[in-house]
Design an enzyme around this catalytic site. Sequence first.
Site, PDB file in Angstrom:
ATOM      1  N   SER A   1      -7.334  -5.489   6.140  1.00  0.00           N
ATOM      2  CA  SER A   1      -7.614  -5.989   7.490  1.00  0.00           C
ATOM      3  C   SER A   1      -6.773  -7.247   7.752  1.00  0.00           C
ATOM      4  O   SER A   1      -5.556  -7.201   7.610  1.00  0.00           O
ATOM      5  CB  SER A   1      -9.116  -6.252   7.626  1.00  0.00           C
ATOM      6  OG  SER A   1      -9.474  -6.418   8.981  1.00  0.00           O
TER       7      SER A   1
ATOM      8  N   GLU B   1      -3.647   1.501  10.213  1.00  0.00           N
ATOM      9  CA  GLU B   1      -5.032   1.767  10.634  1.00  0.00           C
ATOM     10  C   GLU B   1      -5.516   0.546  11.386  1.00  0.00           C
ATOM     11  O   GLU B   1      -4.872  -0.512  11.346  1.00  0.00           O
ATOM     12  CB  GLU B   1      -5.933   2.048   9.413  1.00  0.00           C
ATOM     13  CG  GLU B   1      -6.049   0.907   8.409  1.00  0.00           C
ATOM     14  CD  GLU B   1      -7.201  -0.043   8.653  1.00  0.00           C
ATOM     15  OE1 GLU B   1      -8.317   0.407   8.957  1.00  0.00           O
ATOM     16  OE2 GLU B   1      -6.993  -1.271   8.537  1.00  0.00           O
TER      17      GLU B   1
ATOM     18  N   HIS C   1     -10.631   0.485   7.341  1.00  0.00           N
ATOM     19  CA  HIS C   1     -11.949   0.214   7.917  1.00  0.00           C
ATOM     20  C   HIS C   1     -12.902   1.409   7.929  1.00  0.00           C
ATOM     21  O   HIS C   1     -13.974   1.322   8.509  1.00  0.00           O
ATOM     22  CB  HIS C   1     -11.791  -0.319   9.348  1.00  0.00           C
ATOM     23  CG  HIS C   1     -11.234  -1.718   9.414  1.00  0.00           C
ATOM     24  ND1 HIS C   1      -9.879  -1.971   9.500  1.00  0.00           N
ATOM     25  CD2 HIS C   1     -11.835  -2.930   9.384  1.00  0.00           C
ATOM     26  CE1 HIS C   1      -9.681  -3.283   9.544  1.00  0.00           C
ATOM     27  NE2 HIS C   1     -10.853  -3.891   9.481  1.00  0.00           N
TER      28      HIS C   1
END
Lengths: 307, 307
Positions: free
Chosen positions: B109, B203, B275
Amino acid sequence: MRFPNPLEPGAHIRVVSPASPARPDQTQKGVETLQQAGYGVSFGRFVYESDGYLAGTDEQRAADLAEAFEDPEVDAVFCSRGGYGCARLLNRLDLDRMAAAEKVFCGFSDVTTLHLALNRRGLVTFHTPMLLTLSVDRPGWVVDSLLACLAGRDPLTAAGATGQSVVGGRARGLLTGGCLCLLCDSIGTPDALDARDKIVLIEDVDEPPHRVDAMLTHLIHAGVLDGVQGIVVGEMTRTDESPDHAIGAWPWRRIVEDRLAPLNVPMVMGFPFGHVHAPVSLPLGATVELDADAGSLRLLEAPCVAG
Amino acid sequence: MRFPNPLEPGAHIRVVSPASPARPDQTQKGVETLQQAGYGVSFGRFVYESDGYLAGTDEQRAADLAEAFEDPEVDAVFCSRGGYGCARLLNRLDLDRMAAAEKVFCGFSDVTTLHLALNRRGLVTFHTPMLLTLSVDRPGWVVDSLLACLAGRDPLTAAGATGQSVVGGRARGLLTGGCLCLLCDSIGTPDALDARDKIVLIEDVDEPPHRVDAMLTHLIHAGVLDGVQGIVVGEMTRTDESPDHAIGAWPWRRIVEDRLAPLNVPMVMGFPFGHVHAPVSLPLGATVELDADAGSLRLLEAPCVAG
């Protein structure tokens, strides 16, 4: 920079939708505002198309833009709304040819992408309300400022707009910038923001606070603010009011000050343009003077030049 | 590329918070998972600090990272969570020195920003669940895959992960990439994504559909996907489910296909990393082979090398 021709009474404005879909009921009042000002209004063939977040295919949106700039009967090109979609058109447009047409071009938000591309090619363009903006009740000076810009008069006189001083001092330069996320989306591309020697406008809407931080940090790390002469921040509209603060929040004014004040150039924030309820119109590519002590911006050139 | 040393039983993992705040109750189960695997766990001095969306000041978060990489007693550096904040640290860290320590470094992330910076300096790092991820119930192979990576074994064998083919074919290259918005935030900076000759992971989570389009368009226009050998898209988690579709939506899979399939390199989507509820761990900077017909990714080098 080349300035567009001012609009005379009876001039012809072509409405296009280069980004997200607009419905007639969302634009009607804006159309009437332009008509009541004495302008003729026509519409791109695909202006009310809709495909998800896009106002029709890329081919359709690009065709409407190209036709508007090429049609000798059209004096000005006016965007119905923003949203998203202009970036998808960049490699489908003859931007040099569009800029050479020297027509008035109006919009903001996602249209920032087209402003950057046309300004880079030497055309002064107008950061103005769009049809959706004009179809919601606004103070009278919002329309006065827009109409002044279209006619080549000073759009700031009518409004008396000011912001709050963050870093004092005075600065001069060509005006550039616009909606923050589109400024960031331009980084590293052929039509990137280049703030050197310029006064930069920055505003946005509906961004979570940490994204405002991330985007300002991106501008700095990518060096596109190197040599900037002054900064005019608008509002980060609905940023502090967003419910999506799962990772915590700072007020947006603290974020702007934290990130941009260290650049140590004259800076104001809260200047009324962009997504606020009552925005002024501003000519991008024209020379302005920022007085960050007074919180004021002064236009040093008329927004249009007859020729 | 230099590979980190594998973690032996009893190895010492230091937890840091380079981005947003984590609370002990959000990380407890993750800590226990690492302890039950036979590792010792210690914490950065400021690991539970909090200031809005940041886990303490930039100085504090940078100090914890620097100390973790410098302390000879520490074998691995493990991030508590993402959120936002790593980009603010880039100019406060001695990244060359951190990379030279050749330690296991884990996160995803927002931590994508640090992966890009360390990979560029030659260190293989690990795209793995963080403490917050591990503190929610996950299938057993999520932890198996993580522990395999830490110990220098193949993290994909345990998982048997596959994606759906978008563009067929096979490709080889170093693995790079991560969370889309951080990849975009890197464009034009000294630590930008460079996908040439590589296999790229992409992503994200909680992005409106039009922003997924805007970000993929940005990667393309900025040229950072030029020369890419293959693309492994994960999920755009909670993108289609977002209520904020005021300007209309396309399903994210359509957006990914529309933007990336024209690059015409082997590509899968729906590969389980990042995620999603059940992500595999992956070594960034190691050589992989993508079989886009089978939807599989194969590691051609061990994630760690003792030395």
